[in-house]
Design an enzyme around this catalytic site. Sequence first.
Site, PDB file in Angstrom:
ATOM      1  CE  LYS A  38      -4.225   1.441  -0.973  1.00 26.78           C
ATOM      2  NZ  LYS A  38      -4.619   0.584   0.143  1.00 26.78           N
ATOM      3  CB  SER A  96      -4.740   1.599   3.692  1.00 26.90           C
ATOM      4  OG  SER A  96      -3.817   1.118   2.765  1.00 26.90           O
ATOM      5  CB  SER A 116      -0.951   0.007   1.204  1.00 31.96           C
ATOM      6  OG  SER A 116      -2.038  -0.862   0.976  1.00 31.96           O
TER       7      SER A 116
END
Length: 391
Positions: A70, A122, A67
């Site tokens: 991101k 997230s 993640s």
Amino acid sequence: MEFNFMKKIVATILIIFLLCITFNYKMIGANSIEEPLIASEAAILIDEKSGQILFGKNPDQKMNPASLTKIATAIYAIERGKLEDVVTVSENAREIEGTRVYLEIGERVTLKKLIQGLLINSGNDAAVAISEYLDGSEQQFANNINKYLQNIGLQDTNFVNPHGLYHIDHKTTARDLAKITQYAMKNNDFREMFGTKELQWDGESWDTTLYTHHKLLREEIPYEGVTGGKTGFVDQSGFTLITTATKSDLSVIAVTLKAQTEDIAYHDTVDLLDYGFDYFTTEDIPEGQRYEINNRLFISNETLHFTISKNDTITKHVTDNGLLEIRNQNQDLIASFQLVNVTQLKENVEYMIEAKEDSIKKQNENKYLILFGSILIICLLLLENRRIKRS
């Protein structure tokens, strides 16, 4: 008596020897830098202002970031989109697996709220909704964001989705992740969202308070000066972590990739931050700083930043072509900056002014010639007209 005298001499020599060893040890300790022992497979620590690398372990090894992807999605969305735009959530976004902010099909959400859900909680569904809003599909988003990242200096990154769920071709490096974070932190909207600890979330199907997943940021693990952070995990990537922190004049970015456990990721991060703040400091060269070399004047056209060890003694040298070099006591090059040649600029300006004046002078001369010629022609026509009338 003689035996006792010899004992005193030996004892004195021994004491002096021990004192020398202790003194030497203290001197070495005072001047040495103990690098952290990092268990994560890859890691990097950079100075946020200058981008200088303070520590690296496999910084160019291509790995799956999970993640941490991101961060790139967020700054890309901030720069490409309009935060107040309203995005309609698709079925594709609603059905994505993994961590979500529980968006519903047809739900209308502002881009800013989606980015907040992306960074704080997230949300994979928020990531897909953002990619479809910006580029129509995840595939086109991947094509476009890779070009975007190359344009800002990332060399070893290839993303195939906006969220970081595992794909064999979804790769980046610790160095590239530090670079994109450094770039993103220059944007005030990103800084605010990246450092948000909690946010009230009022969704169509989910009303809650979002809390950042980053334990240092939400102070579950106390650490002074943390300004932002993002966590990541998929089975293939292990635990990944990005942290930004500031103390005094030093701001740093720490990246750790593929830790075996969450505790290891945080322990490595704290060790990196301690290392940076214990041993380094940032110095500035103000905009407009003047350097005169061989009757030529050079200046800095912006504020320049460089980071040095607190134990370093630095020297500054400007080459004939205006390259400012920062070196330590061992003559190691710490940083270099190209200065602006003011003398050359002045000469160019003076030449341009002189050329302009010459051009104006010639234009005026031409005007006078044209005027004189016109008057002469008129006079000749008048004389000819009088001659015709007399005849």
